[in-house]
Design a protein around this motif. Sequence first.
Motif, mmCIF file in Angstrom:
data_model
loop_
_atom_site.group_PDB
_atom_site.id
_atom_site.type_symbol
_atom_site.label_atom_id
_atom_site.label_comp_id
_atom_site.label_asym_id
_atom_site.label_seq_id
_atom_site.Cartn_x
_atom_site.Cartn_y
_atom_site.Cartn_z
ATOM 1 N N VAL A 31 -10.895 11.023 -16.600
ATOM 2 C CA VAL A 31 -10.374 9.991 -15.708
ATOM 3 C C VAL A 31 -11.012 8.653 -16.057
ATOM 4 O O VAL A 31 -12.237 8.551 -16.159
ATOM 5 C CB VAL A 31 -10.643 10.339 -14.234
ATOM 6 C CG1 VAL A 31 -10.289 9.162 -13.325
ATOM 7 C CG2 VAL A 31 -9.841 11.570 -13.821
ATOM 8 N N GLN A 32 -10.195 7.622 -16.237
ATOM 9 C CA GLN A 32 -10.699 6.296 -16.564
ATOM 10 C C GLN A 32 -10.939 5.455 -15.320
ATOM 11 O O GLN A 32 -11.875 4.654 -15.276
ATOM 12 C CB GLN A 32 -9.736 5.571 -17.496
ATOM 13 C CG GLN A 32 -9.637 6.198 -18.883
ATOM 14 C CD GLN A 32 -8.736 5.409 -19.795
ATOM 15 O OE1 GLN A 32 -7.865 4.660 -19.349
ATOM 16 N NE2 GLN A 32 -8.927 5.557 -21.094
ATOM 17 N N LEU A 33 -10.088 5.606 -14.325
ATOM 18 C CA LEU A 33 -10.267 4.831 -13.101
ATOM 19 C C LEU A 33 -9.483 5.459 -11.961
ATOM 20 O O LEU A 33 -8.596 6.291 -12.173
ATOM 21 C CB LEU A 33 -9.838 3.371 -13.298
ATOM 22 C CG LEU A 33 -8.375 3.049 -13.628
ATOM 23 C CD1 LEU A 33 -7.488 3.006 -12.382
ATOM 24 C CD2 LEU A 33 -8.281 1.706 -14.340
ATOM 25 N N ARG A 34 -9.847 5.052 -10.741
ATOM 26 C CA ARG A 34 -9.090 5.409 -9.550
ATOM 27 C C ARG A 34 -8.495 4.137 -8.983
ATOM 28 O O ARG A 34 -9.190 3.126 -8.871
ATOM 29 C CB ARG A 34 -10.010 6.057 -8.502
ATOM 30 C CG ARG A 34 -9.259 6.621 -7.295
ATOM 31 C CD ARG A 34 -10.237 7.122 -6.248
ATOM 32 N NE ARG A 34 -10.792 6.039 -5.457
ATOM 33 C CZ ARG A 34 -11.980 6.076 -4.851
ATOM 34 N NH1 ARG A 34 -12.770 7.122 -4.986
ATOM 35 N NH2 ARG A 34 -12.405 5.050 -4.123
ATOM 36 N N LEU A 35 -7.225 4.171 -8.645
ATOM 37 C CA LEU A 35 -6.547 3.017 -8.077
ATOM 38 C C LEU A 35 -6.332 3.274 -6.589
ATOM 39 O O LEU A 35 -5.557 4.154 -6.208
ATOM 40 C CB LEU A 35 -5.203 2.786 -8.773
ATOM 41 C CG LEU A 35 -4.424 1.548 -8.309
ATOM 42 C CD1 LEU A 35 -5.160 0.274 -8.726
ATOM 43 C CD2 LEU A 35 -3.012 1.550 -8.894
ATOM 44 N N ASP A 36 -7.039 2.522 -5.757
ATOM 45 C CA ASP A 36 -6.868 2.626 -4.307
ATOM 46 C C ASP A 36 -5.703 1.723 -3.907
ATOM 47 O O ASP A 36 -5.831 0.487 -3.849
ATOM 48 C CB ASP A 36 -8.143 2.210 -3.575
ATOM 49 C CG ASP A 36 -9.297 3.174 -3.829
ATOM 50 O OD1 ASP A 36 -9.034 4.292 -4.317
ATOM 51 O OD2 ASP A 36 -10.451 2.821 -3.548
ATOM 52 N N VAL A 37 -4.555 2.327 -3.648
ATOM 53 C CA VAL A 37 -3.307 1.586 -3.452
ATOM 54 C C VAL A 37 -3.353 0.752 -2.175
ATOM 55 O O VAL A 37 -3.684 1.248 -1.093
ATOM 56 C CB VAL A 37 -2.119 2.558 -3.421
ATOM 57 C CG1 VAL A 37 -0.829 1.799 -3.107
ATOM 58 C CG2 VAL A 37 -1.998 3.294 -4.752
ATOM 59 N N LEU A 38 -2.982 -0.520 -2.330
ATOM 60 C CA LEU A 38 -2.857 -1.438 -1.193
ATOM 61 C C LEU A 38 -1.400 -1.639 -0.802
ATOM 62 O O LEU A 38 -1.051 -1.610 0.370
ATOM 63 C CB LEU A 38 -3.487 -2.789 -1.537
ATOM 64 C CG LEU A 38 -4.990 -2.789 -1.849
ATOM 65 C CD1 LEU A 38 -5.419 -4.160 -2.349
ATOM 66 C CD2 LEU A 38 -5.780 -2.395 -0.625
ATOM 67 N N PHE A 39 -0.550 -1.871 -1.803
ATOM 68 C CA PHE A 39 0.865 -2.141 -1.559
ATOM 69 C C PHE A 39 1.735 -1.459 -2.608
ATOM 70 O O PHE A 39 1.316 -1.257 -3.740
ATOM 71 C CB PHE A 39 1.156 -3.656 -1.616
ATOM 72 C CG PHE A 39 0.273 -4.490 -0.736
ATOM 73 C CD1 PHE A 39 0.365 -4.418 0.642
ATOM 74 C CD2 PHE A 39 -0.640 -5.366 -1.300
ATOM 75 C CE1 PHE A 39 -0.453 -5.190 1.457
ATOM 76 C CE2 PHE A 39 -1.462 -6.152 -0.502
ATOM 77 C CZ PHE A 39 -1.374 -6.063 0.878
ATOM 78 N N ALA A 40 2.948 -1.126 -2.215
ATOM 79 C CA ALA A 40 3.964 -0.608 -3.142
ATOM 80 C C ALA A 40 5.302 -1.217 -2.742
ATOM 81 O O ALA A 40 5.595 -1.370 -1.544
ATOM 82 C CB ALA A 40 4.033 0.911 -3.086
ATOM 83 N N ALA A 41 6.110 -1.572 -3.746
ATOM 84 C CA ALA A 41 7.412 -2.190 -3.472
ATOM 85 C C ALA A 41 8.368 -1.876 -4.617
ATOM 86 O O ALA A 41 7.939 -1.653 -5.751
ATOM 87 C CB ALA A 41 7.254 -3.695 -3.313
#
Length: 299
Positions: A31-41
């Motif tokens: 795993v290179q990174l974790r993306l903590d999602v704020l917004f999706a559209a």
Amino acid sequence: MEQRALFGQVAEDAAYLVSPLRLPPNRSPFVQLRLDVLFAAPTLVELGELASRLELEGQTFKVRYLKSGRRQTYEGEREAERRIGARIHGIADMRAPNVTLGLLAREEDWVLGICRSAEPVWLAHKEKPNNYSTGLSTVVARALANIAVPQPEGQRAIDPCCGMGNVLIEALSMGIDIVGRDINPVAVRGARSNLRHFGYDDTDIVGIGDINELDGTYDAAIVDLPYNLCSVLLVEERRRMLDSVRRIAPRAVLVSTEPLERDFAEVGLVVMDHGTVSKGHFVRKVWVVSGFVSGVMSK
């Protein structure tokens, strides 16, 4: 195998995996990174509208286009970063930002979130005072520890053939409660030296012990079975070791260069998952096995 153990799923056709779990990104060496999602559209324009709500006053930031999603031209990636960055209230800093925002273009939408980059702590573990030339690599050792103990809290593990302690070091670095035993005093001395090298107290972690004579039970075992010319196992001896694994832990990750399915059936171990690890022409087989069938321990 590690994805299934940690997340209960695998990323089939994508370079990313969507999960409600927020595991530390450095748990897995893959795993290179974790993306903590704020917004999706659905579109970049709509994502920009949502990004305008983000207040980063007093903090510096940059937007980074993540190549794990839909690929674009270099110019297209930079343009997407600029368009989203222009909508955010904060101070742009491309060199040393307080916050790095990841921009991911999925097949069906666009996502913006906070990047949590992995720190590859296992890289430092490559340099040990003692090692076997055929010992498990730090990457494989770390993955095996994750497969055996995906949720460390309240779990106790054992590596009953610990060798120079490669699995122990990776497990301990992730907060897994683990001990190691080995029948070879030279290996035990080497493992203790390696643990001390990385700041671990080896007093109660590693000791001399025969897998067939171990007392107590553990939640999981990680066993790299002996295999080279100096330690060829007879079928009877191998099955005795596997029976001992079944006795001391209801779940185990087993590594061998030999096919073991017939041996598993003989001692009452059920295969839950399996895979292979290759290094040149040297191939190791990996199994996740259980000694329980329908909640009852096999006899």
